[in-house]
Design an enzyme around this catalytic site. Structure first.
Site, mmCIF file in Angstrom:
data_model
loop_
_atom_site.group_PDB
_atom_site.id
_atom_site.type_symbol
_atom_site.label_atom_id
_atom_site.label_comp_id
_atom_site.label_asym_id
_atom_site.label_seq_id
_atom_site.Cartn_x
_atom_site.Cartn_y
_atom_site.Cartn_z
ATOM 1 N N TYR A 55 0.851 -1.195 0.000
ATOM 2 C CA TYR A 55 0.000 0.000 0.000
ATOM 3 C C TYR A 55 0.886 1.245 0.000
ATOM 4 C CZ TYR A 55 -4.071 2.830 1.020
ATOM 5 O OH TYR A 55 -5.093 3.738 0.938
ATOM 6 N N TYR A 110 -4.407 5.845 -7.538
ATOM 7 C CA TYR A 110 -4.742 5.597 -6.129
ATOM 8 C C TYR A 110 -6.102 4.924 -6.063
ATOM 9 C CZ TYR A 110 -5.803 6.746 -1.217
ATOM 10 O OH TYR A 110 -6.144 6.697 0.113
#
Lengths: 381, 137
Positions: free
Chosen positions: A283, A333
């Site tokens: 992440y 994103y």
């Protein structure tokens, strides 16, 4: 640790992604529906085959199911925070093992670019939503929180911004090989160092790319997965940990302690060691998160991550190819969802120029106040 | 001072003593009546012992820079005229960490561990902010 008997009980059989970028006229429902249509095509199922739905970031599960024409036995929604992608996939694996549903669609839609999301300023609700108390001093945005954490890492361990650049450089190199990535122009360490600051010590090339898009994953039991159109990707291990107390402020240990606990659990459940992993999906809301994750999950000692990432170790062809899609820094994103989709596609061998040869095991990890990790495998050993 | 354009704190019964103190040049922090732990951000429940009673205690205003960052992006229009600006997280000698700004230190001279002391910066007739300066004593 989750019950060992859950290893390989659930598998991903379908993945769908939209285009990423500026997609005006599409709200989160449209983007989620687009991704779900792609995922159904991918696994050859019909909407009526879905008996579980969990939506994420899409504001209302009822409206989504109404629009798509779904009557699942099991339905739920999770908050639109990136840390929830891993948590939602884990929940689906548990729901399948528990018999709550046979085939669950996880549907994510994000219209952040068209909606003008900035993740800072008056609308900032990062973390506990307590950010408003800090506005009088100009403090806002998750990026600034990560900038403060990285400033601590620089001070405590001597890590440098030029070392951190290895993350942006590697992920952009991968994005250059991904036709669906938003930013595909290669960058160098110098480009990173010369790029503008947003919240110093972080540069703009340390920040993720806010865009519109959707991702859907379809999970089912390992038994059913064997009849799917494409080879199943098994959920071999998963874990979660948190550090929520005092989480209105940056953690004092870069979440190292809870990540170590999550690491022990996920590797034990999956029966996997670091050296068994063919690729990593980390992440990357901001590049320091990658550094903190590599240390927290034990790929190197705490404090040594800056050095350890050098020499192309995270690049395709390196020891641990990471975020082969370009990740949040360069693909888009998509709050962890597209990284999980990339893990599945890599394990199926569908990644073209950016394919990791013979990939069999891939780990997803997300460092945040709520942290998760999932290990995916191409076989059910 | 009606032309003050930066965000102002939302003052209510839960935090009024802090802001009243700041106007008087005192740094007031919330302390649990049961276990005495100081807490920030201000809240109705003590996260150490889950008690609800709290009082306000004056602290020294001395501490050190726990971390820093420098904003180069305008998120609040009121800050536009003073870009770039710093935000620091100060660890008070009494324990809690609080967000603030350092006054009088160049952005390239900010460093973790720098000793600082509170200064009181009147923003409007009603609001005084708690900022910090380097403590060379």
């Amino acid at each position: 640790m989750p019950d060992q008997s859950l290893r390989n009980r659930a598998a991903v059989i379908g993945v769908g992604t939209t285009k990423f970028g500026r997609l005006p006229g599409n709200d989160t429902y449209d983007l989620g529906a687009w991704a779900l249509r792609e995922a159904l095509d991918d696994c050859g199922l019909k909407a009526s085959d879905i008996d579980g739905v969990i939506v994420n970031r899409i504001p209302d599960y009822q409206r989504f199911c109404e629009a798509f024409g779904l009557n699942p036995r099991y339905a739920l929604m999770t908050p639109g925070q990136g840390r929830m992608s891993g948590a939602t996939i884990e929940l689906a694996a548990m729901a399948i093992a528990a018999g709550m549903a046979k085939t669950i669609a996880l549907v994510y839609g994000n219209d952040g670019r068209s909606a003008g999301d900035k993740y800072g300023g008056e609308t900032d609700r990062y973390g506990s939503g307590g950010a408003g108390q800090f506005f009088p001093y100009g403090m806002t945005s998750p990026g600034a929180v990560h900038a403060m954490m990285f400033a601590c890492h620089m001070h405590q361990f001597g890590t440098t911004s030029a070392q951190l650049a290895a993350v942006s450089v590697a992920f952009r190199k991968h994005a250059a090989l991904n036709p669906n990535a938003v930013m595909r122009k290669r960058v160098t360490v110098e480009d990173h160092q010369e790029s503008t600051f947003v919240a110093a010590p972080l540069h703009i090339l340390d920040y993720c790319l806010i865009n519109d898009g959707g991702v859907a994953l379809i999970l089912t039991s390992a038994e059913r997965a064997r009849d799917a159109k494409k080879p199943p990707v098994y959920i071999r291990g998963f874990s979660q940990a948190t550090k929520l107390e005092e989480s209105a402020l940056p953690p004092e240990d870069y979440w190292y302690g809870p990540m170590q606990a999550a690491a022990k659990d996920v590797y034990e459940m999956a029966g996997v060691k670091h050296e068994d992993l063919d690729a990593l999906m980390i992440y990357d809301n901001f590049s320091p998160t990658v550094l903190f994750s590599l240390e927290g999950f034990g790929f190197c000692k705490q404090g040594e991550g800056g050095d350890w990432m050098q020499g192309g170790r995270l690049e395709l062809g390196g020891q641990f190819p990471t975020n082969t899609s370009g990740g949040h820094l360069s693909e888009s994103y998509m709050q962890g969802w597209a990284l999980n989709a990339e893990a599945v596609r890599q394990l199926r061998g569908e990644c073209g120029e950016r394919q990791v040869k013979d990939a069999r095991l891939i780990q997803y990890m997300c460092a945040a106040p709520l942290m998760t990790s999932i290990i995916y495998g191409s076989d059910a050993t | 001072m009606s032309n003050y354009l930066k965000p102002l704190p939302k003052i209510d019964e839960r935090n009024r003593a802090h802001w009243d103190g700041a106007r008087e040049g005192r740094l007031m922090m919330q302390a649990c009546d049961h276990c005495a732990a100081l807490r920030y951000p201000f809240s109705s429940l003590c996260p150490k012992c889950q008690s609800t009673g709290s009082s306000w205690k004056e602290v020294s205003g001395k501490g050190q820079v726990w971390s820093w960052c420098v904003f180069h992006r305008v998120y609040f229009k009121g800050f536009e005229g003073e870009m770039p600006y710093n935000v620091v997280l100060v660890k008070l000698d009494e324990g809690p960490r609080i967000y603030s700004n350092i006054i009088g230190v160049d952005k390239d001279k900010l460093r973790i561990g720098m000793r600082v002391r509170a200064v009181f910066d009147q923003a409007t007739d009603d609001v005084t902010l708690v900022k910090f300066e380097e403590d060379k004593s």
